[in-house]
Structures are given as C-alpha cells and as structure tokens.
Design a protein around this motif. Structure first.
Motif, PDB file in Angstrom:
ATOM      1  N   MET A   1      -1.850  28.950  17.092  1.00  0.00           N
ATOM      2  CA  MET A   1      -2.238  30.074  17.921  1.00  0.00           C
ATOM      3  C   MET A   1      -1.678  31.351  17.313  1.00  0.00           C
ATOM      4  O   MET A   1      -0.534  31.400  16.882  1.00  0.00           O
ATOM      5  N   ALA A   2      -2.480  32.373  17.268  1.00  0.00           N
ATOM      6  CA  ALA A   2      -2.066  33.642  16.690  1.00  0.00           C
ATOM      7  C   ALA A   2      -1.041  34.327  17.601  1.00  0.00           C
ATOM      8  O   ALA A   2      -1.076  34.157  18.817  1.00  0.00           O
ATOM      9  N   PRO A   3      -0.134  35.078  17.003  1.00  0.00           N
ATOM     10  CA  PRO A   3       0.839  35.789  17.831  1.00  0.00           C
ATOM     11  C   PRO A   3       0.142  36.829  18.698  1.00  0.00           C
ATOM     12  O   PRO A   3      -0.860  37.408  18.305  1.00  0.00           O
ATOM     13  N   ARG A   4       0.677  37.018  19.861  1.00  0.00           N
ATOM     14  CA  ARG A   4       0.084  37.967  20.803  1.00  0.00           C
ATOM     15  C   ARG A   4       0.597  39.374  20.520  1.00  0.00           C
ATOM     16  O   ARG A   4       1.716  39.562  20.086  1.00  0.00           O
ATOM     17  N   VAL A   5      -0.244  40.335  20.796  1.00  0.00           N
ATOM     18  CA  VAL A   5       0.115  41.737  20.612  1.00  0.00           C
ATOM     19  C   VAL A   5       0.850  42.207  21.863  1.00  0.00           C
ATOM     20  O   VAL A   5       0.381  42.008  22.983  1.00  0.00           O
ATOM     21  N   ALA A   6       2.003  42.809  21.671  1.00  0.00           N
ATOM     22  CA  ALA A   6       2.772  43.333  22.801  1.00  0.00           C
ATOM     23  C   ALA A   6       2.067  44.567  23.360  1.00  0.00           C
ATOM     24  O   ALA A   6       1.378  45.299  22.642  1.00  0.00           O
ATOM     25  N   VAL A   7       2.258  44.811  24.636  1.00  0.00           N
ATOM     26  CA  VAL A   7       1.642  45.965  25.300  1.00  0.00           C
ATOM     27  C   VAL A   7       2.082  47.256  24.608  1.00  0.00           C
ATOM     28  O   VAL A   7       1.271  48.168  24.397  1.00  0.00           O
ATOM     29  N   GLN A   8       3.347  47.318  24.210  1.00  0.00           N
ATOM     30  CA  GLN A   8       3.842  48.522  23.555  1.00  0.00           C
ATOM     31  C   GLN A   8       3.131  48.761  22.224  1.00  0.00           C
ATOM     32  O   GLN A   8       2.860  49.904  21.856  1.00  0.00           O
ATOM     33  N   GLN A   9       2.830  47.703  21.497  1.00  0.00           N
ATOM     34  CA  GLN A   9       2.119  47.850  20.226  1.00  0.00           C
ATOM     35  C   GLN A   9       0.711  48.397  20.456  1.00  0.00           C
ATOM     36  O   GLN A   9       0.253  49.283  19.728  1.00  0.00           O
ATOM     37  N   ALA A  10       0.033  47.855  21.464  1.00  0.00           N
ATOM     38  CA  ALA A  10      -1.316  48.330  21.780  1.00  0.00           C
ATOM     39  C   ALA A  10      -1.277  49.790  22.240  1.00  0.00           C
ATOM     40  O   ALA A  10      -2.114  50.608  21.820  1.00  0.00           O
ATOM     41  N   LEU A  11      -0.310  50.123  23.078  1.00  0.00           N
ATOM     42  CA  LEU A  11      -0.180  51.509  23.538  1.00  0.00           C
ATOM     43  C   LEU A  11       0.082  52.445  22.357  1.00  0.00           C
ATOM     44  O   LEU A  11      -0.476  53.541  22.299  1.00  0.00           O
ATOM     45  N   PHE A  12       0.936  52.035  21.450  1.00  0.00           N
ATOM     46  CA  PHE A  12       1.229  52.850  20.276  1.00  0.00           C
ATOM     47  C   PHE A  12      -0.041  53.135  19.480  1.00  0.00           C
ATOM     48  O   PHE A  12      -0.304  54.272  19.081  1.00  0.00           O
ATOM     49  N   LEU A  13      -0.866  52.101  19.265  1.00  0.00           N
ATOM     50  CA  LEU A  13      -2.117  52.280  18.523  1.00  0.00           C
ATOM     51  C   LEU A  13      -3.075  53.222  19.252  1.00  0.00           C
ATOM     52  O   LEU A  13      -3.699  54.088  18.623  1.00  0.00           O
TER      53      LEU A  13
END
Length: 147
Positions: A1-13
């Motif tokens: 399973m691929a690692p999940r993207v943290a909410v903070q990472q998505a917000l940063f992008l």
C-alpha cells in the motif's frame, strides 16, 4: 500500500499553488483557516514539485491504466492470448530451472612482480593431451574389410 499524504502536505501544495497562480484572496483565507494544522509543519527544503505537475502525472497514470484495462478486456480472454501467457510462463519457469548456480570465485591474480604468466603448473586436463583419433582408428571393422 502506498504511503498516505498527510493533510499538512496537501495543504502546503494547495497554498503554494494558490500563491503561484496569484489567487491571493483564496490563499489568505486558506492560510487563516489552516493555521492550527500548519503550525507544526516543516516545509520541505529545496525545490518542491507543484500541484499542477503532480496532477498532470496523475492524469497520465490514470490514462495508462485505462488503456491497459481496455487491452485486457479486448484481448485478455482470447485463446491466443491465454496460450501466449502459458508459453511465456513455461519459458520463464524453464529459464529459472536452467539458471546457472553461483560458482566459486576465480583465483586471486598473480603478484605484480611475477612477469611469467605461464609459470603456474598446467591444469591436469592440459598436462598430457590424448592422441587424436583418426577415422581408421574409430572404425576398426572398416579397416579389416579393406585388408
């Protein structure tokens, strides 16, 4: 399973995307609303791939997956495809069985000062070669008929 993207990472992008597209009002609102979540986030150092590039790659991967599913649906159930897959499987299995085993490492090289490369003793199979057999020696019955 691929690692999940943290909410903070998505917000940063998303924040970086809004800033790069000069959507300053949206950037300001999102930055205010996400302040608590982003308080402990350490942004990555160096160049970060943008949201547009990431979504572009995602679209390409989705298209490739769609094409693959279409090919499998069209050709995956034909007898020729099944026979080809069986043949490939058998061939790979055979190659796996015939793969050479790991042998002993070669002997170490001779010291640099030794200039005579032929000084080592000949291996036993070169020590005394067997005489070559001629046609007459291999077929004695033919030799008897000629006499």
């Amino acid at each position: 399973m691929a690692p999940r993207v943290a909410v903070q990472q998505a917000l940063f992008l998303v924040l970086e995307f809004l800033k790069s597209e000069n959507l300053l009002q949206s950037f300001s609102v999102l930055q205010t609303e996400s302040h608590m979540l982003m308080a402990t986030f350490q942004p990555p150092r160096g160049q970060v791939k943008g949201l547009r590039a990431i979504l572009g790659e995602y679209i390409v991967l989705q298209d490739q997956e769609r094409k693959k599913r279409t090919l499998v649906r069209q050709y995956g159930k034909s007898g020729a495809t099944e026979q080809l897959l069986r043949t490939l499987h058998d061939l790979l299995d055979q190659i796996g069985r015939e793969a050479p085993t790991v042998s002993e490492p070669p002997p170490p090289p001779t010291p640099a000062g030794n200039q005579n490369l032929w000084a080592a003793a000949d291996p036993p199979h070169f020590a005394s070669p067997a005489p070559l057999q001629t046609h007459r020696q291999r077929y004695p019955q033919e030799q008897q008929q000629q006499q």
